[in-house]
Design a protein around this motif. Structure first.
Motif, PDB file in Angstrom:
ATOM      1  N   LYS A 123      -7.413  -2.440  -0.352  1.00  0.00           N
ATOM      2  CA  LYS A 123      -6.319  -1.664  -0.907  1.00  0.00           C
ATOM      3  C   LYS A 123      -5.090  -2.527  -1.177  1.00  0.00           C
ATOM      4  O   LYS A 123      -4.393  -2.347  -2.180  1.00  0.00           O
ATOM      5  CB  LYS A 123      -5.949  -0.541   0.064  1.00  0.00           C
ATOM      6  CG  LYS A 123      -4.961   0.481  -0.497  1.00  0.00           C
ATOM      7  CD  LYS A 123      -5.597   1.360  -1.556  1.00  0.00           C
ATOM      8  CE  LYS A 123      -4.638   2.470  -1.990  1.00  0.00           C
ATOM      9  NZ  LYS A 123      -5.199   3.282  -3.089  1.00  0.00           N
ATOM     10  N   TYR A 178     -10.611  -1.549   4.472  1.00  0.00           N
ATOM     11  CA  TYR A 178      -9.754  -0.753   3.586  1.00  0.00           C
ATOM     12  C   TYR A 178      -8.451  -1.499   3.292  1.00  0.00           C
ATOM     13  O   TYR A 178      -8.009  -1.572   2.136  1.00  0.00           O
ATOM     14  CB  TYR A 178      -9.455   0.600   4.237  1.00  0.00           C
ATOM     15  CG  TYR A 178      -8.379   1.393   3.525  1.00  0.00           C
ATOM     16  CD1 TYR A 178      -8.674   2.140   2.386  1.00  0.00           C
ATOM     17  CD2 TYR A 178      -7.058   1.384   3.983  1.00  0.00           C
ATOM     18  CE1 TYR A 178      -7.687   2.861   1.713  1.00  0.00           C
ATOM     19  CE2 TYR A 178      -6.060   2.099   3.325  1.00  0.00           C
ATOM     20  CZ  TYR A 178      -6.383   2.833   2.200  1.00  0.00           C
ATOM     21  OH  TYR A 178      -5.408   3.533   1.552  1.00  0.00           O
ATOM     22  N   ILE A 216       0.820  -1.219   0.000  1.00  0.00           N
ATOM     23  CA  ILE A 216       0.000   0.000   0.000  1.00  0.00           C
ATOM     24  C   ILE A 216       0.852   1.266   0.000  1.00  0.00           C
ATOM     25  O   ILE A 216       0.652   2.178  -0.817  1.00  0.00           O
ATOM     26  CB  ILE A 216      -0.965  -0.001   1.206  1.00  0.00           C
ATOM     27  CG1 ILE A 216      -1.927  -1.185   1.119  1.00  0.00           C
ATOM     28  CG2 ILE A 216      -1.749   1.315   1.261  1.00  0.00           C
ATOM     29  CD1 ILE A 216      -2.882  -1.323   2.293  1.00  0.00           C
TER      30      ILE A 216
END
Length: 465
Positions: A363, A359, A300
């Motif tokens: 992600k 998330y 990420i």
């Protein structure tokens, strides 16, 4: 079976063939017999969706290739010469035979309940021991309880299959780091230090670190010096200077190392020169947390990889995964709850923890994969976390690691004290195997985690139970 010049006759249990399908070539000039019951068990396993199904099919193909030269059923019963594939045919091993143990009738000294497959195999060995008193008949099995039953039933020789056992004691397994009682630099008379790519390297005499090996971490009592062995060549050891404080101040996805072992592990994951990181340690030592935090950071924040693939040994995934509802990833969720637990722990201080976990999953493109579907793939630009690796055989781990494509980092996590497999021990686990096999490989590093940080209850249980 006819008389043979071989002094020993090995009877193989099913789990030996599953553990190492190529084991038939490891008994040198001695003869090998496979009871019909073993073939039936292999046939039963080969079509299941098990992690050992491929091993069963591999073993069957090898047996078939050896016996394909037989011209009659009598020859198969007497024994067919084992020839090493791709080797001069003059180099010959013993003979392989199939024993029709289903034809054996109940007799004195045999174990009762012949519906039990272990009992059938033991009775086969007892029959051959009585039939060939001049030969040493040896039952080979990885099942400890079966070995005890066979000895209790009167079989003279029962052995574990140890040909692939690289170490005789777990204490001989490298920890991945070396602690020096005295400050390292106090013993150094001559050093050649240089900079390369923004990093500092030191070349010192091999006598200072006589037993070091590539990617072993070195630290001392000063809590100042920390390095990693990069190369051992021409009586010189090349060290990459890491700095103790720098290691302890590393941070990935909000997680910092608690002790130096976690710091070493974090460094090995973040270093692009290391393709395989192996983390061993007790439950609660932080293996999964460190691995997952580093993986999230690299995917990420740094964008070095495109996704995180998580897989693990899933006993008894063979029978159960097909009956669970949903997609492959949904079926795998019960066995990969440790990943979700660690994601929740990393985000527990967030205002909306569940949203943060969602998330991270999206992600980082975290994918949960069954080992059954890893086979045959070529995985590119990913971090692959292999959890509970202690339950995998050397062959299974080889299958997974060879899936590593361009730009992929493999991470094996495991605890050798928590083996669930019926035919693996800490010494024959695939995790032990790769730690020793990759010891001198410049692209691999292993770290043994110390301490338990889950809770004081977990720490007490680990030390006292």
């Amino acid at each position: 079976m006819s008389a043979s010049k071989a002094s020993r006759l090995y009877i193989l249990d099913t789990n030996v063939l599953l553990h190492d399908p190529k084991c038939l070539f490891e008994f040198k000039e001695q003869d090998v017999a496979i009871p019909m019951t073993v073939l039936e068990e292999l046939d039963d396993i080969k079509d299941r969706k098990q992690t050992v199904a491929q091993e069963a099919r591999h073993a069957i193909r090898i047996i078939d290739s050896i016996l394909s030269t037989a011209t009659s059923s009598e020859q198969i019963t007497k024994g067919v010469r084992i020839l090493l594939p791709g080797v001069d045919r003059e180099i010959r091993l013993g003979r392989l035979s199939i024993f029709p143990d289903h034809e054996l009738t109940a007799r004195a000294g045999f174990l009762p309940d012949e519906r039990n497959k272990d009992n059938k195999i033991i009775n086969c060995a007892l029959h051959l021991q009585a039939t060939f008193p001049h030969r040493q008949v040896v039952l080979v099995t990885k099942d400890i309880n079966m070995r005890l039953k066979a000895l209790g039933a009167g079989l003279k020789r029962v052995e574990d299959y140890r040909t692939d056992q690289l170490v005789s004691d777990l204490d001989l397994l490298p920890e991945g780091y070396q602690y020096l009682d005295t400050p390292f630099w106090e013993g150094v008379d001559k050093v050649n230090s240089y900079q390369d790519g923004g990093q500092t390297f030191h070349k010192v005499d091999v006598s200072l670190l006589p037993n070091t090996y590539p990617n072993e971490y070195i630290y001392d009592s000063s809590k100042d010096f920390a390095a990693r062995t990069v190369a051992v060549k021409d009586q010189e050891v090349t060290l990459l200077d890491l700095g103790y404080s720098h290691l302890m101040n590393q941070s990935c996805w909000g997680i910092q190392p608690i002790n130096i072992q976690q710091a070493f592990a974090m460094q090995s994951m973040l270093d692009p020169d290391i393709d395989l990181s192996i983390f061993l340690g007790s439950a609660g030592s932080g293996k999964t947390l460190i691995a997952l935090a580093c993986a999230l950071e690299m995917v990420i924040e740094e964008g070095r990889y495109n996704k995180i693939i998580v897989t693990r040994s899933t006993p008894p995934v063979a029978e159960d995964i097909g009956f669970l509802p949903g997609t492959e990833e949904e079926k795998m969720t019960p066995w990969l709850s440790s990943i979700n637990d660690n994601l929740e722990a990393m985000h527990e201080q967030d205002e909306r923890p569940q949203s943060s976990v969602k998330y991270a999953l999206e992600k980082a493109n975290i994918q949960f994969k069954s080992l059954n579907f890893i086979r045959g793939r070529s995985i590119q630009n990913a971090v692959v976390l292999i959890d509970e690796a202690q339950n995998l055989t050397p062959q299974q781990l080889k299958t997974i690691i060879t899936r590593c494509g361009k730009g992929t980092k493999m991470v094996c996590l495991g605890n050798l004290a928590q083996i669930d497999s019926n035919y693996l021990t800490p010494l024959t686990s695939g995790l032990t195997y790769i730690v020793e096999r990759f010891r001198d490989f410049e692209g691999a590093a292993s770290v043994h985690f110390e301490g338990v940080f889950r809770s004081r209850l977990a720490e007490f249980a680990e030390e006292n139970l």
